[in-house]
Design an enzyme around this catalytic site. Sequence first.
Site, mmCIF file in Angstrom:
data_model
loop_
_atom_site.group_PDB
_atom_site.id
_atom_site.type_symbol
_atom_site.label_atom_id
_atom_site.label_comp_id
_atom_site.label_asym_id
_atom_site.label_seq_id
_atom_site.Cartn_x
_atom_site.Cartn_y
_atom_site.Cartn_z
ATOM 1 N N TYR A 172 -58.115 -95.158 67.010
ATOM 2 C CA TYR A 172 -57.312 -96.095 66.061
ATOM 3 C C TYR A 172 -55.718 -97.108 66.564
ATOM 4 O O TYR A 172 -55.832 -98.179 66.138
ATOM 5 C CB TYR A 172 -56.437 -95.538 64.936
ATOM 6 N N PRO A 223 -55.341 -92.534 52.668
ATOM 7 C CA PRO A 223 -55.374 -91.161 53.315
ATOM 8 C C PRO A 223 -55.078 -91.452 54.491
ATOM 9 O O PRO A 223 -56.090 -92.210 55.478
ATOM 10 C CB PRO A 223 -56.276 -89.992 53.137
ATOM 11 N N ASN A 224 -54.273 -91.631 55.513
ATOM 12 C CA ASN A 224 -53.285 -90.535 56.693
ATOM 13 C C ASN A 224 -53.643 -92.060 57.829
ATOM 14 O O ASN A 224 -52.852 -92.632 58.824
ATOM 15 C CB ASN A 224 -54.672 -90.035 57.442
ATOM 16 N N ARG A 263 -69.547 -89.419 59.136
ATOM 17 C CA ARG A 263 -68.438 -90.267 59.002
ATOM 18 C C ARG A 263 -69.845 -91.429 58.482
ATOM 19 O O ARG A 263 -68.849 -92.798 58.964
ATOM 20 C CB ARG A 263 -67.513 -90.623 60.283
ATOM 21 N N HIS A 317 -63.323 -100.624 58.673
ATOM 22 C CA HIS A 317 -63.090 -99.127 58.901
ATOM 23 C C HIS A 317 -62.299 -99.959 60.557
ATOM 24 O O HIS A 317 -63.024 -100.419 61.240
ATOM 25 C CB HIS A 317 -64.218 -98.569 59.487
ATOM 26 N N ILE A 318 -61.948 -99.395 61.573
ATOM 27 C CA ILE A 318 -60.862 -99.297 62.226
ATOM 28 C C ILE A 318 -61.245 -99.190 64.225
ATOM 29 O O ILE A 318 -62.247 -99.671 64.483
ATOM 30 C CB ILE A 318 -59.188 -99.155 63.281
ATOM 31 N N SER A 319 -62.110 -98.286 63.423
ATOM 32 C CA SER A 319 -63.333 -97.736 64.328
ATOM 33 C C SER A 319 -64.316 -98.118 63.726
ATOM 34 O O SER A 319 -64.420 -98.036 62.750
ATOM 35 C CB SER A 319 -62.495 -95.862 64.807
ATOM 36 N N ARG A 344 -51.079 -91.811 64.839
ATOM 37 C CA ARG A 344 -52.268 -90.470 64.853
ATOM 38 C C ARG A 344 -53.212 -90.952 66.120
ATOM 39 O O ARG A 344 -54.157 -92.049 65.635
ATOM 40 C CB ARG A 344 -52.461 -90.362 63.489
ATOM 41 N N ALA A 377 -60.734 -91.713 54.428
ATOM 42 C CA ALA A 377 -61.654 -90.590 54.611
ATOM 43 C C ALA A 377 -62.220 -90.744 52.989
ATOM 44 O O ALA A 377 -63.328 -90.013 53.058
ATOM 45 C CB ALA A 377 -61.020 -89.047 54.681
ATOM 46 N N ASN A 407 -59.572 -100.460 52.581
ATOM 47 C CA ASN A 407 -59.868 -98.911 54.065
ATOM 48 C C ASN A 407 -59.789 -97.842 52.918
ATOM 49 O O ASN A 407 -58.072 -97.283 52.826
ATOM 50 C CB ASN A 407 -58.535 -99.714 55.403
ATOM 51 N N GLU A 458 -65.207 -104.424 52.297
ATOM 52 C CA GLU A 458 -64.057 -102.243 52.958
ATOM 53 C C GLU A 458 -64.487 -102.397 54.948
ATOM 54 O O GLU A 458 -65.193 -103.341 55.412
ATOM 55 C CB GLU A 458 -65.596 -101.609 52.972
ATOM 56 N N HIS A 501 -65.898 -91.394 52.276
ATOM 57 C CA HIS A 501 -67.410 -90.569 52.382
ATOM 58 C C HIS A 501 -67.059 -89.534 51.404
ATOM 59 O O HIS A 501 -67.859 -88.693 51.712
ATOM 60 C CB HIS A 501 -67.208 -89.826 54.093
ATOM 61 N N ARG A 525 -68.802 -91.492 65.406
ATOM 62 C CA ARG A 525 -68.342 -90.604 66.123
ATOM 63 C C ARG A 525 -69.085 -89.119 64.648
ATOM 64 O O ARG A 525 -69.836 -90.017 64.952
ATOM 65 C CB ARG A 525 -66.540 -91.029 64.690
ATOM 66 N N ASP A 543 -67.017 -96.397 41.999
ATOM 67 C CA ASP A 543 -67.286 -96.689 40.376
ATOM 68 C C ASP A 543 -65.828 -97.759 40.063
ATOM 69 O O ASP A 543 -66.473 -98.707 39.305
ATOM 70 C CB ASP A 543 -66.768 -96.055 40.268
#
Length: 150
Positions: free
Chosen positions: A28, A15-16, A116, A105-107, A23, A82, A79, A103, A85, A112, A92
Site C-alpha cells: 500500500y 476498513p483498515n 480479492r 483500489h491502491i493495489s 499497514r 475489504a 475505496n 471505485e 468483496h 493478489r 445496493d
Amino acid sequence: MTVNASRTILLLNGPNLNLLGTREPDIYGRDTLADVEQLARETAEELGFELKALQSNHEGVLLDAIHEARGTAAGIVINPGAFTHTSIALADAISGVSLPAIEVHISNVHQREAFRHHSYISPVASSIIIGAGVNGYKLAVQQLAHLISG
C-alpha cells in the site's frame, strides 16, 4: 457555510485504510490516509470541486454517508477496502442513490489472493481504478469530475 452539492465530491475509505502508511507498506505504500485525502482534495479544488472525506471501519457508517450524499454531493469516490468483496449492502446503496461512483483500489487486486478478485461494487460503479497506488485517488477524482461536468 453552505455546501454546493453539485460541486461536492464525497470520498469514502473503508476498513483498515486508516492504517495507510504503516499497514503492509510493500503493498500500500508509505502515504498516510491524510496524504491521500490531501491529494484528492487538491485535485478536486483544481477542478472546481469541494471534497468531503470520511473513513470508517463500520459498514453502516459508510452506508449512511452514501445515503446522505444524495442531497449533499454530485458523486462518490470510494475505496471500500475489504467490504469490496463482501458488501451487497454498499453496492445496493450506491445503486440506490443514483450518483456516479468511482471505485478505487491502491493495489492491483487481480494480482493478489483469489478472494480479492471479486467486487460487489464494480457492477454499480461508473468507473474503476485499480493498481495505480495512491495516484489512483487523483485519477478517480479527475474521472468523477469529468463525469459530473459532462
